[in-house]
Design an enzyme around this catalytic site. Sequence first.
Site, PDB file in Angstrom:
ATOM      1  CG  ASP A 413      17.727  41.562 109.783  1.00  0.00           C
ATOM      2  OD1 ASP A 413      17.097  40.650 109.210  1.00  0.00           O
ATOM      3  OD2 ASP A 413      18.937  41.796 109.571  1.00  0.00           O
ATOM      4  CD  GLU A 416      15.084  35.087 110.302  1.00  0.00           C
ATOM      5  OE1 GLU A 416      16.071  35.324 111.018  1.00  0.00           O
ATOM      6  OE2 GLU A 416      14.581  35.908 109.537  1.00  0.00           O
ATOM      7  CG  ASP A 488      20.045  38.390 103.742  1.00  0.00           C
ATOM      8  OD1 ASP A 488      19.475  39.505 103.803  1.00  0.00           O
ATOM      9  OD2 ASP A 488      20.697  37.913 104.677  1.00  0.00           O
TER      10      ASP A 488
HETATM   11  C1  GLC Z   1      20.720  40.495 107.429  1.00  0.00           C
HETATM   12  C2  GLC Z   1      19.582  41.233 106.752  1.00  0.00           C
HETATM   13  C3  GLC Z   1      20.143  42.270 105.823  1.00  0.00           C
HETATM   14  C4  GLC Z   1      21.037  43.208 106.611  1.00  0.00           C
HETATM   15  C5  GLC Z   1      22.149  42.424 107.297  1.00  0.00           C
HETATM   16  C6  GLC Z   1      22.998  43.298 108.195  1.00  0.00           C
HETATM   17  O1  GLC Z   1      21.427  39.753 106.506  1.00  0.00           O
HETATM   18  O2  GLC Z   1      18.726  40.358 106.075  1.00  0.00           O
HETATM   19  O3  GLC Z   1      19.110  42.981 105.193  1.00  0.00           O
HETATM   20  O4  GLC Z   1      21.595  44.156 105.761  1.00  0.00           O
HETATM   21  O5  GLC Z   1      21.581  41.397 108.086  1.00  0.00           O
HETATM   22  O6  GLC Z   1      22.233  43.876 109.189  1.00  0.00           O
END
Ligand code: GLC
Length: 821
Positions: A413, A416, A488
């Site tokens: 995650d 980017e 998200d």
């Molecule tokens: C980011 C991710 C999401 C995750 C959050 C906390 O927003 O896209 O899926 O739950 O971080 O880790």
Amino acid sequence: MDSPVLVACTLAVLASPAVVSAQYELVGAVDAVQPDARGAAVQCDPGVTLRLQFLAPDLVRVTLERPDIREPLLDYPIVDQDWPDVDVQVQQTGDVIRLASDEMRVEVARESCAVRMSDTAGTTLFRNDPEMAIGWDGNEVRTWNVIHDDDRFYGLGEKTGALNKRGEEWVMWNSDTYAYVADRDPIYQSVPFFVGVRGSVAYGLYFNNSARSTFNFGAGQHRYWSFAAEQGPLDYFVMLGPDVPDVVDRYTELTGRPLMPPLWSLGYQQSRWSYYPDDEVLRIARTFREKRIPADVLYLDIHYMDEYRVFSWHPERFPQPVALLDSLEAMGFKVVTIIDPGVKVDTTSGYRVARELLDGRHYVRYPDGSPMIGSVWPGPSYFPDYSRPETQRWWGEWLGRLRAEGIDGIWNDMNEPAVWGKAFPLEALMYDNGRESSQKRMHNLYGYLMAQTAYDALRRVRPDERPFNLTRAGFAGEQRFTAVWTGDNVASWEHLRLGVRILLGLGLSGVPFIGTDVGGFVGSPSPELFARWVQVGVFSPLFRAHTTANTLDQEPWSFGEYVEDVARSAIELRYRLLPYMYSLFHEAHRTGAPIMRPMFWHFQEDSASFAVENSEQFMLGESLLVAPVVEEGGRFRSLWLPRGRWADLATGTVYEGGRRITVDAPLERIPMFLREGGILPLGPVAQHTGVLERGPLTLEVLPASDSAGSERGLRLFEDDGISYDFEDGDYRLTRFVTERQPDGSVRVIRTVDHDGHDIGERMLVINVHGIGTSPRSVQLNGRELEANAGATRDGWSWDVARMVVTVRLAEAGARQEIVIR
Ligand code: GLC
């Protein structure tokens, strides 16, 4: 007084037009042509070279070489391979230089260096604007193409908006876009590849440049479509269809075939930010089993870590991770943990990861060599340089430890890379094969390299197991090593519809293993919205529910008993569909074909399949049309049925296509239609893939009335679901086809095409739709079958209410032929 050195430098800068020009410089006339084995190098004013190379008869690479730009061509997305020789004819006339293979033509106008690509029938795929073909302004480079009334553009990876990208400008710049609105651009991923459709001809174009780039498909003007990059070479590949599937096939040959996932990752996946402590995770797991809602995977979001330190466990919340993971495994759950790239700046508490990162210089750095520090979950953080082999190994060792503790997959995650939605410094450097490149070139590759690092690490520690790896950011070619989710999103009806379109666009972009956060991430869905979202999730290659922190519960049982039942039966359907899904994944692995396909993938000649109002219905493989309800309060579904006959799988009604129909769609129903000539396999329901039985296997069959339809059927791929042994032939491929004979009889033929994997004995239950009247006789390999023989013996029965003939038989031998008269 000015020093002589300074004056000399200033003069040199002024003398270089590329640096001081304040407007685009345009390519001019052709000066010289050097033919070579695959095409030609065409020299054009002012001193640039346009290199045109056929890699295959339907695949051409175009590269502009500018003497003032030295940046190497991008190699990460392209798979190393020796393309076979291509027979290229080079013809020069007074007006054009013409290169031709057996399938494609490329022409360069002598006067302007403008390129035109066409098929051998002369249909133009695209052509440069004759007055303004290619230009550059400093490091920036751009090419313009005449836009035609019938030009349509699809793909570009993970993009919002309509399925057809025409009329807008799209940017490639991976961005952390929490709660993105339905036309936000860019979002998390960059796949600079699109499928163009002109009339009956499809082609593809991949722009091989990782810098910030834009695709203008007729936005703000009516003259052209164009693409441009802020720096780096103009280097692009064009592949000719003429059918859309051919384009994606070639594109994924070039950038790599999609991975073959482990079977368990196709089961239902449950996530939230975050399940903790350990007891809560166990409670969720137990509830799935108690309520008999099938599920395979649970996710651990950031709260499992100690103050968000990557590769740590929170001492109170998860004091005994191995024991927890063992218990979950015993219940048939796989566990996937989130991994964020940001490494907490913490060298005082004994945090080894940060210490090692510094000692090993594994960080993204400023031009002065000092580590770039930005803020994310752990607070101020370092960012690993995943382009550096030592760093890949180091990160991989940490992932390997997690794997050894019992973690089954990695969820990459914030790559980017995100710094709280702010700008990551452009000047920050990465290794990039020794080139020390800035984020201008590396930013869009960061998530790609992080996911690749994880995939390679998982393979290293368990060479016999296919890894599961998920990423938020990525780039062209990522399909080789990762699944993708759309970040998200929002718990809204608009996002449910948008999600379908994003997935269809991503699938066309060579990335088939994809899903949205089911139910929506930001906010809480209404019970109805959750139910409808699960019904779309059934067909999403990645089927994962997820929600943000502090929202209401979002498990299948969280919305009352009625929705729990709706969700359960939808998830059960997913498990029943696994034989089909898995076979489609194998097809994707061989050809790049998406699992979820826009209507025009199979009906390119049908203009309605491109229509905006039909862009939230789709094909799952070639046999199943799905028209999910994506409107609040929707209890009917209007949909387009392309030509041919279609069987409504809920009612058994057979429709003649080529028209719009409306069907009942109460909350518990997902409108699904079996295409004629299509065969849909449905396995038994299981609580998770670890206990999935192979039989009985039900085949829903709608015999085709024409011979083209009889070529469809089903290629059922089966193996052990986890290893790479299928690459050595350890798999079974069974082909099923159905045809209607001129005398009205119907045949269903089963042939084992490859018999490398023992699947044991099983019963086949074949439901043949669209027959009309009760048959007089049913034969298996020439032997008469008994009517109403009961469930365990070979035989057949007729359901007069649904007008379905059911034939039961034990699967046996290499070929079985059923004839229904
Ligand atoms: C980011 C991710 C999401 C995750 C959050 C906390 O927003 O896209 O899926 O739950 O971080 O880790």
